[in-house]
Scaffold this motif. Structure first.
Motif, PDB file in Angstrom:
ATOM      1  N   MET A 137       0.858  -1.174   0.000  1.00 27.02           N
ATOM      2  CA  MET A 137       0.000   0.000   0.000  1.00 27.02           C
ATOM      3  C   MET A 137       0.902   1.235   0.000  1.00 27.02           C
ATOM      4  SD  MET A 137      -3.354   0.776   0.327  1.00 27.02           S
ATOM      5  CE  MET A 137      -4.097  -0.621   1.140  1.00 27.02           C
ATOM      6  N   ALA A 138       0.788   2.062  -1.057  1.00 20.87           N
ATOM      7  CA  ALA A 138       1.535   3.315  -1.105  1.00 20.87           C
ATOM      8  C   ALA A 138       0.907   4.286  -0.113  1.00 20.87           C
ATOM      9  CB  ALA A 138       1.510   3.913  -2.506  1.00 20.87           C
ATOM     10  N   ILE A 139       1.732   4.925   0.699  1.00 21.70           N
ATOM     11  CA  ILE A 139       1.268   5.877   1.698  1.00 21.70           C
ATOM     12  C   ILE A 139       1.635   7.276   1.229  1.00 21.70           C
ATOM     13  CG2 ILE A 139       1.369   6.557   4.121  1.00 21.70           C
ATOM     14  CD1 ILE A 139       0.267   3.709   3.639  1.00 21.70           C
ATOM     15  N   LYS A 140       0.621   8.106   1.061  1.00 23.43           N
ATOM     16  CA  LYS A 140       0.752   9.463   0.533  1.00 23.43           C
ATOM     17  C   LYS A 140       1.337   9.414  -0.861  1.00 23.43           C
ATOM     18  CE  LYS A 140       0.732  11.687   4.967  1.00 23.43           C
ATOM     19  NZ  LYS A 140       1.280  12.650   5.847  1.00 23.43           N
ATOM     20  N   GLY A 141       2.191  10.368  -1.230  1.00 19.88           N
ATOM     21  CA  GLY A 141       2.696  10.441  -2.595  1.00 19.88           C
ATOM     22  C   GLY A 141       4.192  10.277  -2.683  1.00 19.88           C
ATOM     23  N   TYR A 142       4.706  10.550  -3.857  1.00 24.24           N
ATOM     24  CA  TYR A 142       6.137  10.455  -4.128  1.00 24.24           C
ATOM     25  C   TYR A 142       6.879  11.662  -3.549  1.00 24.24           C
ATOM     26  CZ  TYR A 142       4.871   7.106  -7.844  1.00 24.24           C
ATOM     27  OH  TYR A 142       4.395   6.034  -8.562  1.00 24.24           O
ATOM     28  N   SER A 143       8.141  11.463  -3.224  1.00 25.43           N
ATOM     29  CA  SER A 143       9.035  12.589  -2.946  1.00 25.43           C
ATOM     30  C   SER A 143      10.194  12.475  -3.939  1.00 25.43           C
ATOM     31  CB  SER A 143       9.525  12.585  -1.498  1.00 25.43           C
ATOM     32  OG  SER A 143      10.175  11.382  -1.180  1.00 25.43           O
ATOM     33  N   GLU A 144      10.759  13.593  -4.292  1.00 23.24           N
ATOM     34  CA  GLU A 144      11.798  13.617  -5.325  1.00 23.24           C
ATOM     35  C   GLU A 144      13.166  13.301  -4.738  1.00 23.24           C
ATOM     36  OE1 GLU A 144      11.594  17.429  -7.228  1.00 23.24           O
ATOM     37  OE2 GLU A 144       9.729  16.938  -8.251  1.00 23.24           O
ATOM     38  N   ILE A 145      13.972  12.608  -5.545  1.00 25.26           N
ATOM     39  CA  ILE A 145      15.380  12.368  -5.232  1.00 25.26           C
ATOM     40  C   ILE A 145      16.180  13.069  -6.322  1.00 25.26           C
ATOM     41  CG2 ILE A 145      17.221  10.674  -4.971  1.00 25.26           C
ATOM     42  CD1 ILE A 145      15.081   8.615  -4.215  1.00 25.26           C
ATOM     43  N   ASN A 146      16.996  14.028  -5.934  1.00 19.43           N
ATOM     44  CA  ASN A 146      17.801  14.782  -6.891  1.00 19.43           C
ATOM     45  C   ASN A 146      19.229  14.266  -6.924  1.00 19.43           C
ATOM     46  OD1 ASN A 146      15.675  16.527  -7.606  1.00 19.43           O
ATOM     47  ND2 ASN A 146      16.046  17.758  -5.790  1.00 19.43           N
ATOM     48  N   ASP A 147      19.827  14.301  -8.104  1.00 21.78           N
ATOM     49  CA  ASP A 147      21.219  13.921  -8.292  1.00 21.78           C
ATOM     50  C   ASP A 147      22.110  14.868  -7.494  1.00 21.78           C
ATOM     51  OD1 ASP A 147      23.904  14.317 -10.026  1.00 21.78           O
ATOM     52  OD2 ASP A 147      23.143  12.270 -10.262  1.00 21.78           O
ATOM     53  N   ARG A 148      23.083  14.336  -6.778  1.00 19.01           N
ATOM     54  CA  ARG A 148      23.954  15.168  -5.936  1.00 19.01           C
ATOM     55  C   ARG A 148      24.805  16.142  -6.732  1.00 19.01           C
ATOM     56  NH1 ARG A 148      25.963  10.526  -1.735  1.00 19.01           N
ATOM     57  NH2 ARG A 148      23.961  10.315  -0.680  1.00 19.01           N
ATOM     58  N   GLU A 149      25.240  15.737  -7.906  1.00 20.36           N
ATOM     59  CA  GLU A 149      26.122  16.588  -8.694  1.00 20.36           C
ATOM     60  C   GLU A 149      25.376  17.626  -9.515  1.00 20.36           C
ATOM     61  OE1 GLU A 149      28.744  14.121 -10.955  1.00 20.36           O
ATOM     62  OE2 GLU A 149      29.524  13.114  -9.164  1.00 20.36           O
ATOM     63  N   THR A 150      24.299  17.209 -10.175  1.00 24.48           N
ATOM     64  CA  THR A 150      23.591  18.120 -11.080  1.00 24.48           C
ATOM     65  C   THR A 150      22.400  18.807 -10.413  1.00 24.48           C
ATOM     66  OG1 THR A 150      22.084  16.421 -11.916  1.00 24.48           O
ATOM     67  CG2 THR A 150      24.210  16.672 -13.052  1.00 24.48           C
ATOM     68  N   GLY A 151      21.885  18.230  -9.335  1.00 28.33           N
ATOM     69  CA  GLY A 151      20.711  18.789  -8.683  1.00 28.33           C
ATOM     70  C   GLY A 151      19.414  18.490  -9.416  1.00 28.33           C
ATOM     71  N   GLN A 152      19.479  17.717 -10.487  1.00 26.30           N
ATOM     72  CA  GLN A 152      18.292  17.393 -11.276  1.00 26.30           C
ATOM     73  C   GLN A 152      17.610  16.138 -10.738  1.00 26.30           C
ATOM     74  OE1 GLN A 152      18.448  17.666 -15.413  1.00 26.30           O
ATOM     75  NE2 GLN A 152      19.346  19.687 -15.364  1.00 26.30           N
ATOM     76  N   LEU A 153      16.326  16.043 -10.992  1.00 24.23           N
ATOM     77  CA  LEU A 153      15.541  14.892 -10.567  1.00 24.23           C
ATOM     78  C   LEU A 153      16.122  13.611 -11.163  1.00 24.23           C
ATOM     79  CD1 LEU A 153      12.949  13.801  -9.181  1.00 24.23           C
ATOM     80  CD2 LEU A 153      11.777  14.214 -11.344  1.00 24.23           C
ATOM     81  N   SER A 154      16.408  12.620 -10.302  1.00 28.67           N
ATOM     82  CA  SER A 154      16.983  11.374 -10.798  1.00 28.67           C
ATOM     83  C   SER A 154      16.106  10.151 -10.487  1.00 28.67           C
ATOM     84  CB  SER A 154      18.374  11.154 -10.215  1.00 28.67           C
ATOM     85  OG  SER A 154      18.311  11.028  -8.811  1.00 28.67           O
ATOM     86  N   ALA A 155      15.210  10.275  -9.494  1.00 26.86           N
ATOM     87  CA  ALA A 155      14.329   9.167  -9.111  1.00 26.86           C
ATOM     88  C   ALA A 155      13.273   9.702  -8.155  1.00 26.86           C
ATOM     89  CB  ALA A 155      15.128   8.055  -8.442  1.00 26.86           C
ATOM     90  N   TYR A 156      12.362   8.818  -7.760  1.00 25.70           N
ATOM     91  CA  TYR A 156      11.353   9.150  -6.759  1.00 25.70           C
ATOM     92  C   TYR A 156      11.491   8.209  -5.569  1.00 25.70           C
ATOM     93  CZ  TYR A 156       8.831  12.088 -10.102  1.00 25.70           C
ATOM     94  OH  TYR A 156       8.483  13.068 -10.985  1.00 25.70           O
ATOM     95  N   ARG A 157      11.032   8.660  -4.434  1.00 26.65           N
ATOM     96  CA  ARG A 157      10.963   7.842  -3.232  1.00 26.65           C
ATOM     97  C   ARG A 157       9.494   7.697  -2.858  1.00 26.65           C
ATOM     98  NH1 ARG A 157      13.994  10.876  -0.163  1.00 26.65           N
ATOM     99  NH2 ARG A 157      15.869   9.782  -0.748  1.00 26.65           N
ATOM    100  N   LEU A 158       9.108   6.486  -2.469  1.00 26.29           N
ATOM    101  CA  LEU A 158       7.716   6.214  -2.127  1.00 26.29           C
ATOM    102  C   LEU A 158       7.672   5.408  -0.832  1.00 26.29           C
ATOM    103  CD1 LEU A 158       4.736   6.374  -3.094  1.00 26.29           C
ATOM    104  CD2 LEU A 158       5.123   4.196  -4.262  1.00 26.29           C
ATOM    105  N   ASN A 159       6.885   5.875   0.125  1.00 27.34           N
ATOM    106  CA  ASN A 159       6.674   5.122   1.361  1.00 27.34           C
ATOM    107  C   ASN A 159       5.613   4.066   1.104  1.00 27.34           C
ATOM    108  OD1 ASN A 159       8.490   6.554   3.001  1.00 27.34           O
ATOM    109  ND2 ASN A 159       6.984   8.160   3.318  1.00 27.34           N
TER     110      ASN A 159
END
Length: 103
Positions: free
Chosen positions: A17-39
């Protein structure tokens, strides 16, 4: 017995069961979105980890169950495609390639 003996995705079961929504994971070097995190809550009663809350790294920037789909929902049944479990520096991590709606 080794730690990796416990890192089998089959031990988690098949109902999540997904709880709430996604949170963003940004690349450490570029600061751009690289993946999502889901509880995700484990809802399989046959699992030794029933009702545990885990964080899943979603490696897909356009998951089948999109960001907008989970934005206003508190919980949603999901299928985690290609679920992987591993460990690094004593920490357990979880990842998947896509999040699909469970029917």
């Amino acid at each position: 017995m080794k730690l990796n003996d416990f890192l089998k995705k089959e031990l988690l079961g098949n109902r999540f069961m997904a709880i709430k929504g996604y949170s963003e994971i940004n690349d450490r070097e570029t600061g751009q979105l690289s993946a999502y995190r889901l509880n995700v809550s484990i809802q399989d009663e046959t699992s030794d980890f029933f009702m545990e809350l885990i964080q899943i790294k979603v490696k897909n920037l356009n998951p089948s169950l999109g960001v907008k789909d989970l934005e206003n929902n508190k919980s949603t049944p999901v299928i985690l495609k290609d679920l992987n479990v591993g460990q690094f520096n004593g920490n357990i991590w979880f990842s998947c390639s896509d999040v699909l709606p469970a029917k």
